[in-house]
Design a protein around this motif. Structure first.
Motif, mmCIF file in Angstrom:
data_model
loop_
_atom_site.group_PDB
_atom_site.id
_atom_site.type_symbol
_atom_site.label_atom_id
_atom_site.label_comp_id
_atom_site.label_asym_id
_atom_site.label_seq_id
_atom_site.Cartn_x
_atom_site.Cartn_y
_atom_site.Cartn_z
ATOM 1 N N SER A 39 0.862 -1.201 0.000
ATOM 2 C CA SER A 39 0.000 0.000 0.000
ATOM 3 C C SER A 39 0.881 1.228 0.000
ATOM 4 O O SER A 39 2.054 1.176 0.385
ATOM 5 C CB SER A 39 -0.792 0.067 1.305
ATOM 6 N N LEU A 40 0.301 2.346 -0.408
ATOM 7 C CA LEU A 40 0.930 3.647 -0.194
ATOM 8 C C LEU A 40 0.139 4.344 0.904
ATOM 9 O O LEU A 40 -1.095 4.401 0.841
ATOM 10 C CB LEU A 40 0.896 4.503 -1.476
ATOM 11 N N ILE A 41 0.861 4.846 1.918
ATOM 12 C CA ILE A 41 0.221 5.630 2.983
ATOM 13 C C ILE A 41 0.536 7.094 2.713
ATOM 14 O O ILE A 41 1.714 7.463 2.594
ATOM 15 C CB ILE A 41 0.789 5.239 4.376
ATOM 16 N N ILE A 42 -0.522 7.899 2.562
ATOM 17 C CA ILE A 42 -0.333 9.296 2.154
ATOM 18 C C ILE A 42 -0.910 10.226 3.211
ATOM 19 O O ILE A 42 -2.077 10.094 3.584
ATOM 20 C CB ILE A 42 -1.056 9.547 0.804
ATOM 21 N N GLU A 43 -0.072 11.152 3.718
ATOM 22 C CA GLU A 43 -0.581 12.214 4.609
ATOM 23 C C GLU A 43 -1.104 13.315 3.692
ATOM 24 O O GLU A 43 -0.342 13.891 2.912
ATOM 25 C CB GLU A 43 0.571 12.781 5.462
ATOM 26 N N GLY A 44 -2.409 13.579 3.764
ATOM 27 C CA GLY A 44 -2.990 14.527 2.802
ATOM 28 C C GLY A 44 -2.529 15.948 3.030
ATOM 29 O O GLY A 44 -1.868 16.255 4.024
ATOM 30 N N LYS A 45 -2.879 16.813 2.064
ATOM 31 C CA LYS A 45 -2.502 18.235 2.152
ATOM 32 C C LYS A 45 -3.293 18.860 3.286
ATOM 33 O O LYS A 45 -2.740 19.458 4.181
ATOM 34 C CB LYS A 45 -2.818 18.902 0.815
ATOM 35 N N GLY A 46 -4.594 18.645 3.216
ATOM 36 C CA GLY A 46 -5.478 19.105 4.303
ATOM 37 C C GLY A 46 -5.169 20.518 4.749
ATOM 38 O O GLY A 46 -4.470 21.274 4.095
ATOM 39 N N GLU A 47 -5.706 20.836 5.908
ATOM 40 C CA GLU A 47 -5.521 22.198 6.432
ATOM 41 C C GLU A 47 -4.063 22.363 6.867
ATOM 42 O O GLU A 47 -3.589 21.609 7.705
ATOM 43 C CB GLU A 47 -6.438 22.424 7.650
ATOM 44 N N GLY A 48 -3.387 23.271 6.220
ATOM 45 C CA GLY A 48 -2.066 23.649 6.747
ATOM 46 C C GLY A 48 -0.959 22.681 6.383
ATOM 47 O O GLY A 48 0.210 22.977 6.552
ATOM 48 N N LYS A 49 -1.294 21.493 5.835
ATOM 49 C CA LYS A 49 -0.185 20.560 5.473
ATOM 50 C C LYS A 49 0.548 21.198 4.280
ATOM 51 O O LYS A 49 -0.091 21.783 3.404
ATOM 52 C CB LYS A 49 -0.755 19.203 5.054
ATOM 53 N N PRO A 50 1.891 21.023 4.257
ATOM 54 C CA PRO A 50 2.631 21.661 3.136
ATOM 55 C C PRO A 50 2.148 21.085 1.804
ATOM 56 O O PRO A 50 2.090 19.876 1.647
ATOM 57 C CB PRO A 50 4.079 21.285 3.419
ATOM 58 N N GLY B 290 7.838 16.869 -1.654
ATOM 59 C CA GLY B 290 7.415 17.227 -0.289
ATOM 60 C C GLY B 290 6.226 16.441 0.214
ATOM 61 O O GLY B 290 5.734 16.679 1.321
ATOM 62 N N ALA B 291 5.738 15.481 -0.571
ATOM 63 C CA ALA B 291 4.584 14.694 -0.101
ATOM 64 C C ALA B 291 5.031 13.787 1.051
ATOM 65 O O ALA B 291 6.168 13.318 1.082
ATOM 66 C CB ALA B 291 4.031 13.844 -1.240
ATOM 67 N N LYS B 292 4.120 13.582 2.001
ATOM 68 C CA LYS B 292 4.394 12.622 3.084
ATOM 69 C C LYS B 292 3.780 11.289 2.637
ATOM 70 O O LYS B 292 2.568 11.100 2.759
ATOM 71 C CB LYS B 292 3.717 13.095 4.385
ATOM 72 N N ILE B 293 4.633 10.435 2.042
ATOM 73 C CA ILE B 293 4.096 9.224 1.421
ATOM 74 C C ILE B 293 5.051 8.072 1.694
ATOM 75 O O ILE B 293 6.269 8.224 1.573
ATOM 76 C CB ILE B 293 3.909 9.474 -0.106
ATOM 77 N N THR B 294 4.526 6.962 2.188
ATOM 78 C CA THR B 294 5.395 5.791 2.451
ATOM 79 C C THR B 294 4.734 4.540 1.877
ATOM 80 O O THR B 294 3.504 4.445 1.808
ATOM 81 C CB THR B 294 5.563 5.564 3.975
ATOM 82 N N ARG B 295 5.591 3.606 1.498
ATOM 83 C CA ARG B 295 5.122 2.330 0.929
ATOM 84 C C ARG B 295 5.232 1.288 2.030
ATOM 85 O O ARG B 295 6.237 1.248 2.727
ATOM 86 C CB ARG B 295 6.009 1.969 -0.254
ATOM 87 N N GLN B 296 4.203 0.473 2.191
ATOM 88 C CA GLN B 296 4.314 -0.572 3.217
ATOM 89 C C GLN B 296 3.527 -1.804 2.796
ATOM 90 O O GLN B 296 2.712 -1.743 1.893
ATOM 91 C CB GLN B 296 3.769 -0.049 4.547
#
Ligand code: EPZ
Length: 440
Positions: A4-15, A418-424
């Motif tokens: 899977s790819l785990i992605i921290e979204g842009k959302g409020e304030g995310k870079p 700059g995306a916060k993305i990891t493969r696991q």
């Protein structure tokens, strides 16, 4: 084990995404170019070949025919002088439809081929009747038995072939077969995609006589023999378009390098209508300027068409951008019959997407929220990643092997922006107890 790819979204304030991403060589150019290397017993070098699952499958198929291939720093060296079989493995061919592109070259080189029928796939039934009809017009006889297609012809004879539909693969297979046919072949209503032009340029550099590629009428004058060559693969316009849309959804001044903007006119036009500016900062580089807030993206209507219309391979990604637009968008898919499979998963992230026949109605919403979703096909998987980047919170995109078929180092390229993305390894959810006797 799936990943899977785990992605921290842009959302409020995310870079948001920032910086520059480099585009790789085109998957849909590389695959026919690899098949074309079977047309000669001299070595062929392909430069800027992306390291993708589909390229590795095509490599295996050609090696199984007896050829020798090695891959060094993005360059592919193919030597088909040792090819000693004309039968392609059922297991590999059924995994990737593009393997059907070895049919034309095997017929041209050996006068025979045995290849399994490429099944349909997630996006549609995907028949090969136009390939079959075109090659039959040139003297090929076909028999179909337990999933295998046997093709043979003593000598391919040039002929005039009208394609009922401007099929990319059929145009490519017939072009390659015609390079060493007796006489001249004229393909009418040929596909116009840039990958057709790239293949024609390779064939010409091998000594073939091809004219009109990129127009509806392609003429190929048969020659006795083709020689080796070295050829640089064109940049991947679909990968580039995918990153342009990512930059529109979750970016701030993202630059995209190594692109041929001319190949992306339909997307650039539609992004402009939606309020996203595409600036050419230098030859082969663009900068994407979305409106201040995603909510200012305007709803637009899109209809996919063969090139130079809006590409079906960017439809899932573009329709995902429109889930954040202000207003209602209508997307009409005219190329494949089942290419809205991403809609269900994107709706789990809070989008409002309704399938109505070959239309997708998208009602823009202010935001998406992260969730766990499963990819079903290559471009649908790309759409899920884009949604995850723009959503608030965390998104897990499962079965990411779909994405690895067509996007080189996608997690590295996105992390580079700059995306916060990891493969696991995929989280396997325990089956919820059903209460029934488990020992049945
Ligand atoms: C190529 O597939 C691409 N693949 C596809 O990209 C792309 O979506 C497609 O062209 C259209 O642009 C490669 O180049 C490896 P077609 P291809 O033959 O050649 C019908 C991706 O995501 N048709 O132009 O298979 C067919 O059913 C992939 O990278 C017939 O009816 O596409 C479809 O509706 C997905 N009879 C339409 O034509 C035939 O004999 C387009 O197919 C052949 C095709």
């Amino acid at each position: 084990m799936s990943e899977s790819l785990i992605i921290e979204g842009k959302g409020e304030g995310k870079p948001p995404l920032q910086g520059t991403v480099n585009i790789s060589g085109s998957k849909n150019a590389t695959l026919p170019l690899m098949a074309a290397s079977l047309l000669t017993d001299a070595p062929v070098q392909l430069i800027d070949v992306p390291d993708l699952l589909d390229v590795r499958i095509m490599k295996k198929i050609i090696i199984n025919l007896g050829a020798r291939i090695n891959y060094q720093e993005g360059n592919l060296y193919l030597d088909s002088s040792t090819v000693n079989s004309y039968s392609a493995s059922y297991r590999l061919v059924t995994r990737m439809r593009a393997s059907f592109l070895i049919l034309g070259p095997l017929l041209a080189r050996f006068g025979k081929a045995r290849i399994s029928m490429p099944g349909g796939c997630a996006i549609g039934q995907r028949p090969v009747d136009l390939h079959w009809k075109g090659l039959a017009t040139m003297g090929t006889e076909f028999t179909l038995g337990n999933g295998y297609l046997e093709a043979s012809c003593r000598q391919l004879i040039g002929n005039r072939i009208y394609l009922d539909y401007p099929s990319v693969g059929a145009t490519e297979n017939i072009m390659m077969a015609a390079t060493q046919a007796q006489g001249t072949t004229v393909i009418e209503n040929a596909a116009l995609e840039p990958e057709i032009v790239d293949l024609a340029n390779l064939l010409i550099s091998m000594g073939a006589k091809v004219s009109g590629a990129g127009t509806p009428t392609v003429k190929i004058q048969g020659v006795d023999k083709l020689h080796g060559t070295s050829h640089k693969v064109i940049p991947d316009r679909i990968e580039a378009g995918t990153y342009m849309i990512a930059a529109a959804m979750a970016g701030k001044g993202v630059k995209i390098n190594n692109i041929l903007l001319d190949h992306l006119k339909p997307l650039t036009a539609k992004l402009g209508e939606a309020g996203v500016a595409v600036l050419e900062t230098s030859p082969g580089e663009v900068k994407i300027l979305p409106p201040e807030s995603p909510q200012r993206i305007k709803a637009v209507n899109v209809k996919t068409m063969p090139y130079p219309g809006f590409p079906t391979d960017l439809q899932p990604q573009f329709s995902t951008l429109l889930t954040l637009a202000e207003g209602v968008s209508l997307i009409t898919e005219t190329v494949f019959e089942n290419r809205f499979r991403h809609a269900e998963a994107i709706s789990r992230l809070g989008a409002d997407m309704k399938i109505e026949g070959n239309n997708l109605v998208v009602r823009g919403k202010p935001r998406l929220r992260g969730s766990r979703v499963k990819a079903t096909d290559l471009r649908g998987a790309a759409a899920l990643v884009l949604a995850g980047l723009a959503a608030e919170g965390k998104t897990e995109v499962q079965d990411i092997y779909h994405l690895d078929r067509g996007y080189e180092a996608v997690d590295l390229k996105l992390s580079g922006l700059g995306a916060k993305i990891t493969r696991q390894r995929q989280t396997v959810l325990p089956e919820a107890p059903t209460g029934k006797n488990q020992n049945m």
